[in-house]
Design an enzyme around this catalytic site. Structure first.
Site, PDB file in Angstrom:
ATOM      1  N   GLU A 190      66.167  39.149  17.814  1.00  0.00           N
ATOM      2  CA  GLU A 190      64.794  38.925  17.348  1.00  0.00           C
ATOM      3  C   GLU A 190      63.924  40.168  17.482  1.00  0.00           C
ATOM      4  O   GLU A 190      63.879  40.785  18.553  1.00  0.00           O
ATOM      5  CB  GLU A 190      64.165  37.757  18.124  1.00  0.00           C
ATOM      6  CG  GLU A 190      62.750  37.414  17.688  1.00  0.00           C
ATOM      7  CD  GLU A 190      62.608  37.203  16.186  1.00  0.00           C
ATOM      8  OE1 GLU A 190      63.503  36.582  15.585  1.00  0.00           O
ATOM      9  OE2 GLU A 190      61.625  37.704  15.607  1.00  0.00           O
ATOM     10  N   THR A 203      61.798  35.955   9.969  1.00  0.00           N
ATOM     11  CA  THR A 203      63.156  35.539  10.350  1.00  0.00           C
ATOM     12  C   THR A 203      63.836  34.782   9.222  1.00  0.00           C
ATOM     13  O   THR A 203      65.027  34.960   8.959  1.00  0.00           O
ATOM     14  CB  THR A 203      63.110  34.644  11.602  1.00  0.00           C
ATOM     15  OG1 THR A 203      62.720  35.427  12.725  1.00  0.00           O
ATOM     16  CG2 THR A 203      64.463  34.038  11.895  1.00  0.00           C
ATOM     17  N   HIS A 234      59.709  38.495  20.982  1.00  0.00           N
ATOM     18  CA  HIS A 234      58.913  38.125  19.804  1.00  0.00           C
ATOM     19  C   HIS A 234      57.441  38.411  20.068  1.00  0.00           C
ATOM     20  O   HIS A 234      56.963  38.233  21.183  1.00  0.00           O
ATOM     21  CB  HIS A 234      59.116  36.633  19.488  1.00  0.00           C
ATOM     22  CG  HIS A 234      58.531  36.200  18.176  1.00  0.00           C
ATOM     23  ND1 HIS A 234      57.180  36.054  17.974  1.00  0.00           N
ATOM     24  CD2 HIS A 234      59.109  35.902  16.999  1.00  0.00           C
ATOM     25  CE1 HIS A 234      56.955  35.672  16.722  1.00  0.00           C
ATOM     26  NE2 HIS A 234      58.099  35.583  16.111  1.00  0.00           N
ATOM     27  N   ASP A 278      66.344  41.383  13.100  1.00  0.00           N
ATOM     28  CA  ASP A 278      65.925  40.684  11.867  1.00  0.00           C
ATOM     29  C   ASP A 278      64.778  41.362  11.145  1.00  0.00           C
ATOM     30  O   ASP A 278      64.684  41.288   9.915  1.00  0.00           O
ATOM     31  CB  ASP A 278      65.603  39.208  12.158  1.00  0.00           C
ATOM     32  CG  ASP A 278      64.422  39.017  13.114  1.00  0.00           C
ATOM     33  OD1 ASP A 278      63.822  37.933  13.074  1.00  0.00           O
ATOM     34  OD2 ASP A 278      64.108  39.946  13.877  1.00  0.00           O
ATOM     35  N   HIS A 279      63.873  42.025  11.892  1.00  0.00           N
ATOM     36  CA  HIS A 279      62.772  42.722  11.231  1.00  0.00           C
ATOM     37  C   HIS A 279      62.030  43.559  12.268  1.00  0.00           C
ATOM     38  O   HIS A 279      62.390  43.539  13.461  1.00  0.00           O
ATOM     39  CB  HIS A 279      61.803  41.720  10.571  1.00  0.00           C
ATOM     40  CG  HIS A 279      61.408  40.598  11.479  1.00  0.00           C
ATOM     41  ND1 HIS A 279      60.667  40.786  12.643  1.00  0.00           N
ATOM     42  CD2 HIS A 279      61.704  39.282  11.448  1.00  0.00           C
ATOM     43  CE1 HIS A 279      60.519  39.620  13.240  1.00  0.00           C
ATOM     44  NE2 HIS A 279      61.139  38.704  12.559  1.00  0.00           N
TER      45      HIS A 279
HETATM   46  C1  GP9 Z   1      61.133  30.791  15.022  1.00  0.00           C
HETATM   47  C2  GP9 Z   1      61.762  32.116  15.393  1.00  0.00           C
HETATM   48  C3  GP9 Z   1      60.782  33.289  15.137  1.00  0.00           C
HETATM   49  O1  GP9 Z   1      62.071  29.732  15.171  1.00  0.00           O
HETATM   50  O2  GP9 Z   1      62.956  32.298  14.643  1.00  0.00           O
HETATM   51  O3  GP9 Z   1      60.566  33.389  13.764  1.00  0.00           O
HETATM   52  P1  GP9 Z   1      59.737  34.630  13.149  1.00  0.00           P
HETATM   53  O4  GP9 Z   1      58.312  34.479  13.629  1.00  0.00           O
HETATM   54  O5  GP9 Z   1      60.355  35.915  13.692  1.00  0.00           O
HETATM   55  O6  GP9 Z   1      59.896  34.473  11.672  1.00  0.00           O
HETATM   56 MN    MN Z   2      62.010  37.090  13.599  1.00  0.00          MN
END
Ligand code: GP9
Ligand code: MN
Length: 428
Positions: A38, A82, A198, A257-258
């Protein structure tokens, strides 16, 4: 309608790139772990803060000779974050210019996604995530993608301080997931979606093992702490894989993922990276995310190919020996010498080994020098890249907005029956 999918297929068939035959099937029959790191950006790899490596476990894996480590791999997400990453990684389709395709189209569209493809090659498929099943409409979308299992929040322990941000802390999540992974018939395809690292990167004191950075931007200064926590969770998970013997029988794919730190934090990024005048070009360069493929015996090394999340599926399928020369996928094998190194961003910007386009600005990719006036030959190259990017983004959007895969089933692929799947704990 069906004529639309024909024009998409015409374009794709004209531009198909043969995968690298040297790697075809080297991982055939192996278990596959797809580990979603993440918000982890590539610059965290080998990054030091306070005299320590922030991600020592990932750094070690990154430099191993049987890990393919890509250092010019970019995230290509739009607003779906995500969800866009998952769409690209498992369908080789872009997310949408606005919103999240998993939410608007995940329940009703026809997909030919990785879990369905691998299901039809003898794999059991499962996704694991410590958030509620409905987030990003995963519970509905995963049925369209053909996931056999989806272990979400209610499958894992709960308790005081177990959660932070969007879900269960990664170390608890991965430890709890072990009991389910052990039950999966092999070969399996298991996606582990972490979440602790996150925005805004908060973490309780007891879990902080490195000091915050000192940019003064308090939504950035915790980033090294949650990145370190994610790395520790990875270390524990790899140890478990080694103890159970799964490590030797699996191909492990890891990807960021980003971006973690958005373009709104240029001042903080300037301090963190020691790049004074951190600008739009630098921000584009920092869209790099880790992409690593580890397997004992794999001919690995640092791979400088320019590519992105849209290319992951064709790359993985070739390694598994699964044919995908008749699918609707917008990426191509990163290991192919003919892989077109034009990385499309969702807003139409792009990076190639020579040029970076950010809005109406053009930069020299390796030096970062802004090009105020393109020469005729530079313009020709840049126009060709722009044409490729806008064409591929719009064709991908047509596939999703028009649900075009209804009209085309690749030979050898069996349409997914969503009613085959139920992910509710009570239904087990
Ligand atoms: C939410 C988690 C975070 O379930 O995958 O999502 P994001 O905010 O990175 O799109
Ligand atoms: Mn994400």
């Amino acid at each position: 309608d069906s004529s639309d999918v024909k024009s998409v297929l015409n374009y794709l068939n004209k531009n198909r790139v043969a995968p690298n035959a040297e790697y075809t099937g080297v991982a055939k029959g192996k278990n596959v772990f797809i580990i979603h790191l993440e918000s982890l950006q590539q610059f965290m790899i080998d990054f030091k803060w306070d005299g320590q490596e922030v991600t020592p476990n990932l750094n070690k894996l990154y430099h191993e000779s049987d890990t393919l480590s890509f250092d010019n791999f970019f995230n290509q997400v739009g607003q779906g974050k995500t969800a866009d990453a998952e769409m690209m990684m498992e369908n080789s389709l872009f997310g949408l210019p606005e919103g999240a395709a998993m939410v608007t189209d995940g329940t009703t569209n026809t997909f030919q996604a990785a879990p369905a493809i691998l299901d039809q090659h003898g794999y059991t498929t499962a996704s694991f995530h410590g958030d509620v099943p409905s987030f990003w409409n995963r519970d509905n979308t995963y049925k369209s993608w053909g996931y056999d299992y989806f272990f979400s929040k209610n499958y894992f322990s709960s308790g005081k301080n177990y959660d932070v941000g969007y879900g269960l802390k990664d170390k608890i999540f991965l430890k709890d997931s072990a009991q389910y992974i052990e039950q999966l018939p092999q070969p399996f395809y298991a996606k582990m979606i972490t979440v602790t690292n996150h925005y805004p990167y908060t973490l309780d004191k007891a879990n902080q093992t490195i000091s915050k950075t000192d940019t003064g931007d308090d939504t950035v200064d915790g980033y090294v702490q949650t990145a370190r926590y994610l790395d520790e969770a990875m270390g524990e998970f790899f140890n478990w894989l080694k103890e159970t013997g799964l490590y030797d029988k699996s191909m492990i794919v890891l990807y960021g993922d980003h971006y973690g730190i958005s373009n709104n934090h240029k001042k903080a990024m300037a301090k963190l990276t020691n790049i004074s005048g951190f600008n739009d070009y630098n921000n584009a360069m920092y869209q790099r995310v880790p992409f690593m493929i580890h397997m004992p015996g794999l001919k690995g090394g640092i791979n400088h190919t320019y590519g992105g999340e849209i290319d992951a599926l064709p790359t993985i399928l070739n390694l598994l020996g699964v044919k995908d020369n008749n699918t609707v996928q917008f990426g191509s094998d990163l290991l192919s010498p003919n892989h077109p190194q034009t990385v499309a961003f969702r807003n139409g910007d792009f990076v190639t080994p020579d040029f970076t386009k950010v809005g109406s600005q053009y930069f020299n990719t390796s030096t970062g020098k802004k090009i105020s006036k393109l020469s005729a030959s530079q313009k020709k190259t840049v126009d060709a890249a722009t044409n490729r990017v806008t064409t591929e983004l719009s064709l991908s959007d047509r596939v999703i907005n028009g649900d075009l895969l209804r009209f085309y089933t690749p030979s050898g692929f069996k349409k997914v029956d969503r009613s085959d799947f139920s992910y509710k704990l009570t239904d087990t």
